[in-house]
Design an enzyme around this catalytic site. Structure first.
Site, PDB file in Angstrom:
ATOM      1  N   ASN A 229       0.755  -1.520   0.091  1.00  0.00           N
ATOM      2  CA  ASN A 229       0.291   0.345  -0.244  1.00  0.00           C
ATOM      3  C   ASN A 229       0.430   1.037  -0.301  1.00  0.00           C
ATOM      4  OD1 ASN A 229       0.215   0.925   3.025  1.00  0.00           O
ATOM      5  ND2 ASN A 229      -0.680  -1.310   3.280  1.00  0.00           N
TER       6      ASN A 229
ATOM      7  N   ASP B 273      -4.228  -6.173   4.733  1.00  0.00           N
ATOM      8  CA  ASP B 273      -5.496  -7.346   5.933  1.00  0.00           C
ATOM      9  C   ASP B 273      -4.698  -9.032   5.454  1.00  0.00           C
ATOM     10  OD1 ASP B 273      -6.663  -5.301   6.856  1.00  0.00           O
ATOM     11  OD2 ASP B 273      -7.397  -4.635   5.367  1.00  0.00           O
TER      12      ASP B 273
ATOM     13  N   LYS C  17       8.754 -17.015 -10.948  1.00  0.00           N
ATOM     14  CA  LYS C  17       7.812 -15.720 -11.088  1.00  0.00           C
ATOM     15  C   LYS C  17       6.850 -17.029 -11.558  1.00  0.00           C
ATOM     16  CE  LYS C  17       8.492 -12.296 -14.082  1.00  0.00           C
ATOM     17  NZ  LYS C  17       8.899 -11.455 -14.625  1.00  0.00           N
TER      18      LYS C  17
ATOM     19  N   PRO D 116      -2.767 -11.652  10.141  1.00  0.00           N
ATOM     20  CA  PRO D 116      -3.162 -11.460  11.925  1.00  0.00           C
ATOM     21  C   PRO D 116      -3.580  -9.821  11.962  1.00  0.00           C
ATOM     22  CG  PRO D 116      -0.681 -12.573  11.563  1.00  0.00           C
ATOM     23  CD  PRO D 116      -1.225 -12.301  10.507  1.00  0.00           C
ATOM     24  N   ASP D 117      -4.056  -9.437  13.438  1.00  0.00           N
ATOM     25  CA  ASP D 117      -4.406  -8.511  13.255  1.00  0.00           C
ATOM     26  C   ASP D 117      -3.867  -8.460  14.512  1.00  0.00           C
ATOM     27  OD1 ASP D 117      -5.493  -5.533  14.513  1.00  0.00           O
ATOM     28  OD2 ASP D 117      -7.541  -5.857  13.301  1.00  0.00           O
ATOM     29  N   ILE D 118      -1.897  -7.051  13.641  1.00  0.00           N
ATOM     30  CA  ILE D 118      -1.487  -7.258  15.162  1.00  0.00           C
ATOM     31  C   ILE D 118      -1.488  -6.585  16.521  1.00  0.00           C
ATOM     32  CG2 ILE D 118       1.361  -6.369  15.211  1.00  0.00           C
ATOM     33  CD1 ILE D 118       1.470  -6.434  12.115  1.00  0.00           C
TER      34      ILE D 118
ATOM     35  N   PHE E  61      -4.289   3.985  14.445  1.00  0.00           N
ATOM     36  CA  PHE E  61      -4.696   4.185  13.893  1.00  0.00           C
ATOM     37  C   PHE E  61      -6.100   3.796  13.291  1.00  0.00           C
ATOM     38  CE2 PHE E  61      -1.144   8.121  13.781  1.00  0.00           C
ATOM     39  CZ  PHE E  61      -1.000   7.492  15.214  1.00  0.00           C
TER      40      PHE E  61
ATOM     41  N   LYS F  95     -13.649   0.739  15.916  1.00  0.00           N
ATOM     42  CA  LYS F  95     -12.247   0.411  16.084  1.00  0.00           C
ATOM     43  C   LYS F  95     -11.717  -0.061  17.870  1.00  0.00           C
ATOM     44  CE  LYS F  95     -10.271   0.189  11.334  1.00  0.00           C
ATOM     45  NZ  LYS F  95     -10.300   0.925   9.845  1.00  0.00           N
TER      46      LYS F  95
ATOM     47  N   LYS G 240     -10.809  -3.811  18.208  1.00  0.00           N
ATOM     48  CA  LYS G 240      -9.659  -4.111  18.862  1.00  0.00           C
ATOM     49  C   LYS G 240      -9.059  -4.002  20.313  1.00  0.00           C
ATOM     50  CE  LYS G 240      -8.462  -2.925  13.700  1.00  0.00           C
ATOM     51  NZ  LYS G 240      -6.803  -3.122  12.847  1.00  0.00           N
TER      52      LYS G 240
HETATM   53  O1  C5P Z   1      -8.472  -2.350  10.376  1.00  0.00           O
HETATM   54  P1  C5P Z   1      -7.428  -1.405  10.391  1.00  0.00           P
HETATM   55  O2  C5P Z   1      -6.641  -1.863   9.259  1.00  0.00           O
HETATM   56  O3  C5P Z   1      -8.372  -0.149   9.916  1.00  0.00           O
HETATM   57  O4  C5P Z   1      -6.598  -0.763  11.252  1.00  0.00           O
HETATM   58  C1  C5P Z   1      -5.909   0.410  11.547  1.00  0.00           C
HETATM   59  C2  C5P Z   1      -4.870   0.004  12.794  1.00  0.00           C
HETATM   60  O5  C5P Z   1      -4.306  -1.528  13.103  1.00  0.00           O
HETATM   61  C3  C5P Z   1      -4.198   0.518  12.970  1.00  0.00           C
HETATM   62  O6  C5P Z   1      -3.616   0.960  14.509  1.00  0.00           O
HETATM   63  C4  C5P Z   1      -2.974  -0.806  12.224  1.00  0.00           C
HETATM   64  O7  C5P Z   1      -1.575  -0.948  12.486  1.00  0.00           O
HETATM   65  C5  C5P Z   1      -3.700  -2.172  12.927  1.00  0.00           C
HETATM   66  N1  C5P Z   1      -3.457  -2.807  12.374  1.00  0.00           N
HETATM   67  C6  C5P Z   1      -2.599  -3.888  12.829  1.00  0.00           C
HETATM   68  N2  C5P Z   1      -2.578  -5.715  12.158  1.00  0.00           N
HETATM   69  C7  C5P Z   1      -3.664  -5.677  11.091  1.00  0.00           C
HETATM   70  C8  C5P Z   1      -4.276  -4.653  10.516  1.00  0.00           C
HETATM   71  C9  C5P Z   1      -4.177  -3.310  11.003  1.00  0.00           C
HETATM   72  O8  C5P Z   1      -1.996  -3.806  13.493  1.00  0.00           O
HETATM   73  N3  C5P Z   1      -3.601  -6.902  10.209  1.00  0.00           N
END
Ligand code: C5P
Length: 427
Positions: free
Chosen positions: A227, A296, A306, A324-326, A344, A358, A362
């Site tokens: 991105n 995501d 390749k 994973p959602d860190i 953020f 969020k 989260k």
């Molecule tokens: O869900 P979204 O991407 O909008 O959420 C943003 C927040 O979640 C940011 O703080 C981003 O660094 C964190 N995030 C994360 N791991 C992910 C997706 C988002 O830590 N896979």
């Protein structure tokens, strides 16, 4: 102006350890501002605490307060000139630079800050600043328009990058009749910030872990999904946290930015790597800030070689799996391992609703929401506007931050996070 630190509740106090300043050697630089009269009180506070104080004045400073006043209070001759054979015969300037445990400049004028930011050494004070390896702090003091000027803000940011700490300026009535940010912090606030600087062992400083930049998810050995994140906001946060004395670890995706002074940087590429580093570091941290734009999804099975264009097939189907959602995983750590968590939310519409959602979903303590659809703000830009939302014992509070340089917004976010941290873990 959002970056102004409230000097009466400066968050550096949140991690002050009780200790004594007895015997600490303070080199106090005084430059040409009306606030120089407050330097006399500062010298008294430092002397009362048992510090040895040596004062260096710029030539302009002597128009505001006499060397004799500061000599009487410090009990030492005041130095004013680089080319003074008599003074040099006593303690040469390099010796003086090595003597200091801390270099404090109060007041620091716009001109002096500009000269320091450019590494000039055309008088005794600037020469000492280059020659000294001691920790250094400025207490800026100037007219509010001069403080707000982009040139001053650039110079202050440069000093932060160079490892300088900063106290203030405070906002309020100014000697020139203006009202706004630029007043030198009060002597007791400066004294308290210097105490923190001199007595907080680095090991006791809060550890802040920050994720920054984009992640790259490999499709094959040469292609990836990513991105537009530049990493500027995360790097600005790291610099701002280091500037208030925190130990900072920056977990960065691929970006083209220099590492801020005093910050430990760990480079990662993919979301899974960022996740692993964050999981490793967060349980020992006081504050975790997820500023990275984490992809995501990643490829379910990155190709070993390749990918080839398929003759006779106009479409290519990729199977993606969720990363994973860190930050959510850090927020879900058991209480004894869980740092304060700040996230953020980069949105293109309905910012407040999405950010609020969020924050809850989260399990965050604070969220910084911004509108990335606005031209000139957010992604890749040096400017950002934001809406800060945080939880308190009484509920949820919020504040709007107008468009401003990312470095300035970063200082505000760090300040707010450290205020929340000190409420969570009173010292
Ligand atoms: O869900 P979204 O991407 O909008 O959420 C943003 C927040 O979640 C940011 O703080 C981003 O660094 C964190 N995030 C994360 N791991 C992910 C997706 C988002 O830590 N896979």
């Amino acid at each position: 102006m959002a970056s102004v630190v409230d000097t009466t509740s400066t968050p550096t106090n949140a991690f002050t350890t009780a200790s004594t300043l007895a015997g600490k050697r303070v080199l106090l630089g005084v430059s040409a501002g009306i606030a120089a009269y407050k330097s006399a009180l500062l010298v008294r506070l430092l002397k009362q605490a048992g510090c040895e104080v040596r004062v260096v004045m710029t030539s302009g400073a002597q128009a505001f307060i006499t060397p004799l006043t500061l000599q009487a209070l410090s009990g030492e001759p005041v130095r004013t000139s680089l080319l003074d054979p008599e003074a040099e015969a006593g303690m040469g300037h390099i010796e003086l630079a090595r003597w200091a445990d801390v270099v404090l400049i109060a007041p620091a004028t716009a001109d002096l800050i500009a000269r320091l930011a450019h590494g000039m050494a055309d008088d005794l004070l600037t020469t000492l600043c280059l020659a000294s390896e001691a920790p250094k702090m400025i207490a800026p003091a100037m007219n509010q328009a001069m403080w707000r000027h982009p040139a001053t803000q650039r110079n202050v940011m440069q000093l932060q990058d160079d490892g300088w700490q900063q106290i203030g300026p405070a906002a309020g009535d100014q000697a020139c009749g203006d009202v706004g940010p630029g007043r030198m912090s009060e002597p007791d606030a400066i004294f308290s910030a210097v105490t923190t600087l001199l007595t907080t062992p680095r090991a006791n400083a809060p550890h802040v872990v920050i994720t920054a930049g984009p992640t790259r998810e490999a499709l094959d050995p040469v292609r990836y999904i990513s991105n537009h994140s530049s990493g500027k906001m995360g790097f600005a946060l790291a610099a701002a946290a280091a500037a208030v004395g925190a130990r900072v670890t920056l977990v960065s995706g691929p970006v083209n930015l220099p590492t801020p002074q005093g910050v430990t940087r760990i480079d990662v590429t993919s979301a899974e790597q960022m996740h692993a580093e964050s999981q490793r570091l967060a349980p020992q941290a006081s504050l975790f800030i997820g500023c990275a734009a984490v992809a995501d999804y990643r490829s379910a099975a990155p190709a070993e070689h390749k990918l080839k264009k398929q003759d006779g097939n106009d479409t290519l189907t990729l199977t993606l799996v969720k990363n994973p959602d860190i930050i959510a995983n850090i927020a879900a750590l058991p209480a004894e391992q869980r740092p304060l968590v700040v996230g953020f939310a980069a949105e293109t519409q309905d910012i407040q609703r999405y950010a609020q959602d969020k924050l809850t979903r989260k399990g965050l303590d604070m969220i910084v929401a911004n509108d990335v659809s606005q031209a000139g703000l957010g992604f890749g830009s040096d400017q950002n506007a934001a809406w800060l939302l945080w939880r308190t014992a009484k509920g949820v509070e919020s504040r709007t931050e107008a468009p401003q340089p990312k470095r300035q917004l970063a200082a505000t976010i760090i300040h707010q996070a450290l205020v929340l941290l000190s409420a969570k873990t009173p010292h």
